[in-house]
Design a protein around this motif. Structure first.
Motif, mmCIF file in Angstrom:
data_model
loop_
_atom_site.group_PDB
_atom_site.id
_atom_site.type_symbol
_atom_site.label_atom_id
_atom_site.label_comp_id
_atom_site.label_asym_id
_atom_site.label_seq_id
_atom_site.Cartn_x
_atom_site.Cartn_y
_atom_site.Cartn_z
ATOM 1 N N ARG A 3 0.835 -1.114 0.031
ATOM 2 C CA ARG A 3 0.084 0.026 -0.202
ATOM 3 C C ARG A 3 1.005 1.360 0.012
ATOM 4 O O ARG A 3 2.154 1.116 0.186
ATOM 5 C CB ARG A 3 -0.974 -0.072 1.168
ATOM 6 C CG ARG A 3 -0.221 -0.090 2.604
ATOM 7 C CD ARG A 3 -1.302 -0.210 3.772
ATOM 8 N NE ARG A 3 -0.436 -0.215 4.776
ATOM 9 C CZ ARG A 3 -1.012 -0.374 6.150
ATOM 10 N NH1 ARG A 3 -2.139 -0.528 6.506
ATOM 11 N NH2 ARG A 3 -0.265 -0.372 7.278
ATOM 12 N N GLU A 4 0.224 2.184 -0.136
ATOM 13 C CA GLU A 4 0.921 3.614 -0.404
ATOM 14 C C GLU A 4 0.774 4.705 0.958
ATOM 15 O O GLU A 4 1.340 5.714 0.875
ATOM 16 C CB GLU A 4 0.686 4.495 -1.560
ATOM 17 C CG GLU A 4 1.326 3.846 -2.766
ATOM 18 C CD GLU A 4 0.580 2.512 -3.392
ATOM 19 O OE1 GLU A 4 -0.511 2.552 -3.458
ATOM 20 O OE2 GLU A 4 1.280 1.453 -3.494
ATOM 21 N N GLY A 5 0.058 4.149 1.896
ATOM 22 C CA GLY A 5 -0.469 4.977 3.122
ATOM 23 C C GLY A 5 -1.128 4.501 4.069
ATOM 24 O O GLY A 5 -1.631 3.355 3.670
ATOM 25 N N VAL A 6 -1.114 5.049 5.071
ATOM 26 C CA VAL A 6 -2.212 4.631 6.294
ATOM 27 C C VAL A 6 -3.106 5.712 6.508
ATOM 28 O O VAL A 6 -2.787 6.707 6.458
ATOM 29 C CB VAL A 6 -1.498 4.024 7.501
ATOM 30 C CG1 VAL A 6 -0.743 2.669 7.067
ATOM 31 C CG2 VAL A 6 -0.409 4.817 7.954
ATOM 32 N N LYS A 7 -4.227 5.498 7.031
ATOM 33 C CA LYS A 7 -4.861 6.384 7.797
ATOM 34 C C LYS A 7 -4.910 5.839 9.217
ATOM 35 O O LYS A 7 -4.547 4.959 9.634
ATOM 36 C CB LYS A 7 -6.578 6.345 7.379
ATOM 37 C CG LYS A 7 -6.626 6.621 5.889
ATOM 38 C CD LYS A 7 -8.213 6.794 5.536
ATOM 39 C CE LYS A 7 -8.523 6.776 4.188
ATOM 40 N NZ LYS A 7 -10.021 6.984 3.849
ATOM 41 N N LYS A 8 -5.077 7.142 10.110
ATOM 42 C CA LYS A 8 -5.156 6.819 11.405
ATOM 43 C C LYS A 8 -6.459 7.420 12.148
ATOM 44 O O LYS A 8 -6.928 8.443 11.755
ATOM 45 C CB LYS A 8 -3.958 7.398 12.076
ATOM 46 C CG LYS A 8 -2.550 6.656 11.680
ATOM 47 C CD LYS A 8 -1.417 7.377 12.324
ATOM 48 C CE LYS A 8 0.028 6.685 12.073
ATOM 49 N NZ LYS A 8 1.030 7.096 12.563
ATOM 50 N N ASN A 9 -6.711 6.836 13.311
ATOM 51 C CA ASN A 9 -7.790 7.333 14.213
ATOM 52 C C ASN A 9 -7.308 8.544 14.951
ATOM 53 O O ASN A 9 -6.156 8.929 15.218
ATOM 54 C CB ASN A 9 -8.604 6.360 14.978
ATOM 55 C CG ASN A 9 -7.854 5.472 15.808
ATOM 56 O OD1 ASN A 9 -6.792 6.165 16.316
ATOM 57 N ND2 ASN A 9 -8.045 4.469 16.238
#
Length: 202
Positions: free
Chosen positions: A61-67
């Motif tokens: 993947r090219e990135g992550v989201k965070k809460n």
């Protein structure tokens, strides 16, 4: 509730809601921020290609989201993939700098992408979304070959880190990367051969 208190409450809610994204996103990334590159004194032929280092493990993947607590909650993917994004952007900037970009030229600019990634750094009131384009650029210019590693960083500070913030940070990182490597490629092609063949010439 006083206006300032109400504003603070709304801001906190936006940060938490924006950071709780649990749905993967695929972002359309294009090079929309041209750089002011040095121009060749005479046109030169060049071929351009980019490849991406295969991740040793984990999700491709090219990135992550965070809460709101800084925990990974979803993935970011790009369309096209990083190798195509970088190749198209570099070819466009080299053409703007005076190169004739095409296939089959013995003068090859090859980009090996080590990292093309984005993630937010979550704060109390806002988040800094960071993107990085990290790659080694190799230039085959007969009879030699030179290479150097360049790192582009993009940063966007936002209350609600929606997809647009990720897209903007990627574009800034790509612009930073190209702004560092393209002038060096031009300088290499413009240098006298004796200077070009010296160690550390790029």
């Amino acid at each position: 509730m006083r206006p300032l208190t109400r504003l603070a409450s709304f801001a906190s809610a936006f940060v938490l809601l924006g950071g709780c994204a649990t749905v993967d996103s695929t972002l359309a990334i294009a090079h929309e921020r041209p750089i002011a590159a040095t121009h060749l004194s005479a046109a030169r032929e060049v071929s351009v290609e980019a490849v991406r280092t295969v991740p040793a493990r984990g999700i491709d993947r090219e990135g992550v989201k965070k809460n709101g607590y800084g925990q990974d909650s979803a993935s970011i993917f790009t369309e096209p993939k990083p190798d195509q994004i970088v190749q198209q952007a570099l070819a466009a900037e080299l053409a703007s700098a005076g190169f004739n970009v095409g296939k089959g030229s013995p003068n090859l600019v090859r980009v090996e992408i080590h990292q093309f990634f984005i993630e937010p750094e979550v704060g109390f009131w806002a988040a800094d979304v960071y993107a990085v384009v990290d790659a080694t650029v190799s230039v085959t210019l007969e009879p030699g070959k030179m290479k150097r590693r360049f790192n582009g960083i993009g940063k966007v500070t936002t209350l609600v880190w929606a997809d647009g913030s990720y897209r903007e940070a990627f574009q800034l990182a790509l612009q930073d990367f190209l702004g560092k490597c393209v002038p060096e490629i031009v300088r290499l092609f413009e240098a006298p051969r004796a200077t070009r063949d010296a160690p550390g010439s790029m």
